[in-house]
Scaffold this motif. Structure first.
Motif, PDB file in Angstrom:
ATOM      1  N   PRO A 174       0.925  -1.134  -0.068  1.00  0.00           N
ATOM      2  CA  PRO A 174      -0.007   0.076   0.054  1.00  0.00           C
ATOM      3  C   PRO A 174       0.758   1.350   0.063  1.00  0.00           C
ATOM      4  N   PRO A 175       0.373   2.322  -0.938  1.00  0.00           N
ATOM      5  CA  PRO A 175       1.445   3.508  -0.804  1.00  0.00           C
ATOM      6  C   PRO A 175       1.362   4.382   0.444  1.00  0.00           C
ATOM      7  N   GLU A 176       2.266   5.209   0.707  1.00  0.00           N
ATOM      8  CA  GLU A 176       2.238   5.977   1.804  1.00  0.00           C
ATOM      9  C   GLU A 176       1.629   7.446   1.250  1.00  0.00           C
ATOM     10  N   PRO A 177       1.038   8.189   1.855  1.00  0.00           N
ATOM     11  CA  PRO A 177       0.782   9.697   1.655  1.00  0.00           C
ATOM     12  C   PRO A 177       2.018  10.521   1.004  1.00  0.00           C
ATOM     13  N   GLY A 178       1.826  11.453  -0.094  1.00  0.00           N
ATOM     14  CA  GLY A 178       2.822  11.916  -0.358  1.00  0.00           C
ATOM     15  C   GLY A 178       3.517  13.144   0.463  1.00  0.00           C
ATOM     16  N   SER A 179       4.626  13.515   0.216  1.00  0.00           N
ATOM     17  CA  SER A 179       5.094  14.582   1.141  1.00  0.00           C
ATOM     18  C   SER A 179       4.680  16.139   1.241  1.00  0.00           C
ATOM     19  N   VAL A 180       4.716  16.703   2.262  1.00  0.00           N
ATOM     20  CA  VAL A 180       3.960  18.233   2.343  1.00  0.00           C
ATOM     21  C   VAL A 180       5.304  19.050   1.805  1.00  0.00           C
ATOM     22  N   GLU A 181       5.056  19.685   0.943  1.00  0.00           N
ATOM     23  CA  GLU A 181       5.970  20.762   0.354  1.00  0.00           C
ATOM     24  C   GLU A 181       6.252  21.828   1.588  1.00  0.00           C
ATOM     25  N   GLU A 182       7.489  22.227   1.593  1.00  0.00           N
ATOM     26  CA  GLU A 182       7.800  23.574   2.488  1.00  0.00           C
ATOM     27  C   GLU A 182       7.342  24.637   1.625  1.00  0.00           C
ATOM     28  N   ARG A 183       6.915  25.648   2.438  1.00  0.00           N
ATOM     29  CA  ARG A 183       6.788  26.958   1.980  1.00  0.00           C
ATOM     30  C   ARG A 183       8.081  27.707   1.079  1.00  0.00           C
ATOM     31  N   ALA A 184       7.736  27.748  -0.386  1.00  0.00           N
ATOM     32  CA  ALA A 184       8.916  28.421  -0.837  1.00  0.00           C
ATOM     33  C   ALA A 184       9.118  29.972  -0.521  1.00  0.00           C
ATOM     34  N   SER A 185      10.390  30.322  -0.337  1.00  0.00           N
ATOM     35  CA  SER A 185      10.835  31.535   0.171  1.00  0.00           C
ATOM     36  C   SER A 185      10.527  32.748  -1.135  1.00  0.00           C
ATOM     37  N   GLY A 186      10.106  33.817  -0.763  1.00  0.00           N
ATOM     38  CA  GLY A 186       9.832  34.731  -1.880  1.00  0.00           C
ATOM     39  C   GLY A 186      10.134  36.282  -1.330  1.00  0.00           C
ATOM     40  N   PRO A 187       9.694  37.132  -1.929  1.00  0.00           N
ATOM     41  CA  PRO A 187      10.252  38.606  -1.771  1.00  0.00           C
ATOM     42  C   PRO A 187       9.528  38.947  -0.341  1.00  0.00           C
ATOM     43  N   ASP A 188      10.464  39.838   0.291  1.00  0.00           N
ATOM     44  CA  ASP A 188      10.220  40.138   1.819  1.00  0.00           C
ATOM     45  C   ASP A 188       9.752  41.600   1.486  1.00  0.00           C
ATOM     46  N   LEU A 189       8.851  42.044   2.686  1.00  0.00           N
ATOM     47  CA  LEU A 189       8.279  43.485   2.521  1.00  0.00           C
ATOM     48  C   LEU A 189       9.521  44.308   3.027  1.00  0.00           C
ATOM     49  N   ARG A 190      10.504  43.893   3.458  1.00  0.00           N
ATOM     50  CA  ARG A 190      11.667  44.672   3.813  1.00  0.00           C
ATOM     51  C   ARG A 190      12.255  45.326   2.532  1.00  0.00           C
ATOM     52  N   GLN A 191      12.105  44.552   1.371  1.00  0.00           N
ATOM     53  CA  GLN A 191      12.555  45.235   0.144  1.00  0.00           C
ATOM     54  C   GLN A 191      11.862  46.396  -0.520  1.00  0.00           C
ATOM     55  N   GLY A 402       9.345  43.617   8.473  1.00  0.00           N
ATOM     56  CA  GLY A 402       9.213  42.867   7.038  1.00  0.00           C
ATOM     57  C   GLY A 402       8.168  41.794   7.348  1.00  0.00           C
ATOM     58  N   SER A 403       8.004  40.987   6.354  1.00  0.00           N
ATOM     59  CA  SER A 403       7.118  40.036   6.087  1.00  0.00           C
ATOM     60  C   SER A 403       6.585  39.249   7.186  1.00  0.00           C
ATOM     61  N   THR A 404       7.828  39.123   8.219  1.00  0.00           N
ATOM     62  CA  THR A 404       7.395  38.186   9.577  1.00  0.00           C
ATOM     63  C   THR A 404       6.430  38.730  10.349  1.00  0.00           C
ATOM     64  N   GLU A 405       6.946  39.845  10.596  1.00  0.00           N
ATOM     65  CA  GLU A 405       6.046  40.819  11.817  1.00  0.00           C
ATOM     66  C   GLU A 405       4.628  40.936  11.263  1.00  0.00           C
ATOM     67  N   VAL A 406       4.364  41.482   9.822  1.00  0.00           N
ATOM     68  CA  VAL A 406       3.125  41.502   9.523  1.00  0.00           C
ATOM     69  C   VAL A 406       2.386  40.263   9.607  1.00  0.00           C
TER      70      VAL A 406
END
Length: 502
Positions: A174-191, A402-406
Motif C-alpha cells: 500500500p502506498p504512503e501519502p505524499g510529502s508536504v512541500e515546504e513554503r517557498a521563500s519569496g520577496p520580503d516586505l523589507r525590500q 518585514g513580512s515576518t512581523e506583518v
C-alpha cells in the motif's frame, strides 16, 4: 455473463459513480464501447486491446460490448481505460469479478500494459472512501490517493502486476501519502522602500481576504508588493489544503502526490483567454481563478486584459464559485480567491508627472481606465494609489518591519475571524454578509453617522456599503478592538473610490 467494474465520471469537483459493464456474445468479433463516451473513451478500446495482447492474452472471437452506465452521463478522459480492461478480463474469466466489486478503478493504459497517470485520482479516492470501497489507481498516483485517509489503495504499475496482485501473487504494497512541500521563500516586505500606505492596504487585504487594486506609475513597486502577499498569508489548514489539492488533482497538476500548506499564488499574463482565466475548454478544466482557490489571483497590467475576460470574474468574486455551462451538463469549480491587481494610471504610466506624461494626458487616462467596468471595480474592497519611488527613498535603510512581523498580525486577525465565524462556514470577513455581517460589524453611533454621510456623498452602491463594513471589521480586528468605531469606518472609506474610474 456480464462483468461489472466501478469507476467515476468527474463533474467539477464532484465524482459521480459509473458502472462499466462488459458482455460477450456469439457474433462477429468486435469490441464496442457505448454510453455517451467522448473521443478519448472511444479510442480506449484500441489501448485495451493492445494492453491485453501485451500480457500474452487475446480477446475471444466474440462480439464484446462495453456499456458505461448511466448512459446519459457524459464520459470524458482516459481514466476509463483500466476499468474497461478489467471488465473485459472479468468477462473472460481472467480476474475475479467478485473481488473487483469492492474497488473503484481509474487509470490510463499504455500499449505495453503500463498503467499511466490520469487527472482526478484524489477525487476518486474520496469517492471510494465515501462508499466504503477501495481504489485501484496508477502506481505514480498512489501517494496522491493515500491522502484520502482510510481507503484501501492498490497502486499498480502495470496491468500484469495488478492481475498478479488480485490473484495473490506479487502482492503490491500500500502506498504512503505524499510529502508536504515546504513554503517557498519569496520577496520580503523589507525590500519595499517607502509605500507605507500601500503596505498597510496589503496587510488589510491579507488579514480579511479582501480584493486589492494598486494604481501607480511604472517601477513604483506594485508587482513586488503583490509578490510579497504569499509571505504574509497564513498557511492552509489541513481541510483547506485538501480542497486546494482536489482542484490540482482535477487539473492534473498534483505531481507525486505532494500537498502544500502554502496558499496558491497565480499570476496569469494579460493575454489570457476567458477559458484560461475562469475555466472551460473541450473538457471543462479549471481556470486560473479556480487554481488560485483559497489563495491569491494576481492580475498585473489590469486594463490590458480583454474587457470580456475581466467581466467574467464578476460572478466568481461575488459567489466564490464558477459555473461552466455546456449543452449537456453544468460544471462548477470553487473560486474563493483574493484578487490583487495592479495597473498604471494611463498607457504611458506617468499621468501625475507633467515632465514625463504623454501629450494626450489627461484624456489618455480616461480612455485607459475606461477599459475597466464599474461593476468589476465595485467588487474591489481596497483601492490604493502607489506613488513613484524617488532616489532618496531607495537610499533609505530597510524598513524595521518585514513580512515576518506583518504575517504575525495577519495570523492573529485571521484566528479571530475563524473563531467568530466557526458556526457559519465562513473563513474571513470578506465572506461575511447579511445578518452575520450586521452582527459583527455594525459601527457605533458616530461611525454609523459617518458611514451614512459618506455613502450619500460618495454615492456608494449597496455592495460598496457592505464592503466598507467588511474592511472596517478587519481594521478593528488588526487593532484588537471588539467593536467597529468611527476611526475604523474612516480608514475603510479612505480605500473606497467614490465612483468608477472614467
Amino acid at each position: 455473463m456480464i462483468a461489472t467494474v466501478s469507476t467515476v465520471a468527474y463533474l467539477g469537483l464532484e465524482a459521480r459513480a459509473v458502472e462499466v459493464q462488459c458482455q460477450m456474445v456469439a457474433g462477429l468479433p468486435n469490441l464496442i464501447v457505448v454510453g455517451l463516451a467522448d473521443k478519448a473513451v472511444s479510442e480506449s478500446k484500441e489501448r485495451v486491446r493492445n494492453a491485453i495482447a501485451a500480457i500474452g492474452l487475446a480477446l475471444p472471437p466474440k462480439r464484446i460490448t462495453v456499456n458505461l452506465s448511466p448512459a446519459d452521463l457524459p464520459k470524458e478522459g482516459s481514466h476509463y481505460d483500466l476499468p474497461i480492461a478489467l471488465a473485459v478480463l472479468g468477462a473472460m474469466g481472467v480476474v475475479d469479478s467478485e473481488a473487483l466489486s469492492h474497488y473503484v478503478v481509474v487509470g490510463e493504459l499504455g500499449l505495453d500494459g503500463r498503467i499511466a497517470p490520469s487527472p482526478g485520482v484524489l477525487l476518486a479516492a474520496l469517492h471510494a472512501g465515501g462508499l466504503d470501497m477501495g481504489l485501484i489507481c496508477p502506481a505514480a498516483q498512489g501517494a496522491e490517493a493515500a491522502w484520502a485517509g482510510n481507503v484501501e489503495v492498490v497502486a499498480a504499475p502495470s496491468l500484469l502486476g495488478l492481475i498478479n496482485h488480485m490473484k495473490g501473487q506479487g502482492v503490491l504494497r500500500p502506498p504512503e501519502p505524499g510529502s508536504v512541500e515546504e513554503r517557498a521563500s519569496g520577496p520580503d516586505l523589507r525590500q519595499v522602500k517607502g509605500q507605507e500606505s500601500a503596505k498597510r492596504a496589503l496587510e488589510l487585504a491579507a488579514a480579511g481576504g479582501h480584493n486589492l487594486l494598486m494604481s501607480g506609475p511604472p517601477g513604483a513597486g506594485k508587482s513586488l508588493m503583490a509578490a510579497c502577499m504569499p509571505g504574509i498569508l497564513p498557511d492552509l489548514t489541513p481541510a483547506e489544503a485538501l480542497e486546494v489539492s482536489m482542484v490540482a488533482s482535477v487539473a492534473g497538476t498534483l505531481e507525486g502526490g505532494r500537498m502544500t500548506r502554502a496558499r496558491p499564488f497565480r499570476a496569469p499574463h494579460h493575454s489570457a483567454s476567458m477559458a484560461a482565466l475562469v475555466g472551460g475548454g473541450l473538457k471543462a478544466k479549471p481556470g486560473e481563478v479556480s487554481l488560485a482557490h483559497l489563495g491569491v489571483l494576481f492580475l498585473d497590467e489590469l486594463p490590458e486584459f480583454q474587457r470580456a475576460v475581466l467581466d467574467s470574474l464578476r460572478q466568481p468574486l461575488e459567489t466564490g464559485t464558477v459555473t461552466i455551462a455546456r449543452a449537456n451538463s453544468h460544471v462548477t469549480f470553487p473560486a474563493r480567491v483574493q484578487l490583487v491587481a495592479a495597473m498604471n494610471p494611463c498607457r504611458c504610466g506617468h499621468l501625475a508627472d507633467a515632465a514625463l506624461a504623454c501629450s494626450r494626458a489627461p484624456r489618455c487616462a480616461a480612455d485607459y481606465q475606461g477599459r475597466l467596468s464599474g461593476p468589476l471595480l465595485d467588487r474591489i474592497d481596497l483601492h490604493v494609489d502607489v506613488a513613484a519611488v524617488s532616489a532618496a527613498d531607495l537610499s533609505l535603510p530597510p524598513p524595521a518591519e518585514g513580512s515576518t512581523e506583518v504575517a504575525a498580525r495577519v495570523a492573529r486577525a485571521r484566528a479571530v475571524q475563524t473563531a467568530r465565524f466557526a458556526s457559519h462556514g465562513i473563513r474571513t470577513n470578506a465572506e461575511a454578509d447579511g445578518e452575520v455581517l450586521e452582527a459583527v460589524a455594525t459601527p457605533d453611533e458616530p461611525g454609523q453617522r459617518l458611514l451614512e454621510q459618506a455613502a450619500a456623498a460618495m454615492r456608494l452602491s449597496a455592495r460598496g456599503y457592505t464592503r466598507v463594513l467588511r474592511v472596517a471589521r478587519t481594521i478593528a480586528d488588526l487593532a484588537g478592538a471588539t467593536g467597529v468605531t468611527r476611526h475604523h469606518i474612516a480608514e475603510a472609506l479612505a480605500y473606497r473610490r467614490a465612483a468608477p474610474m472614467r
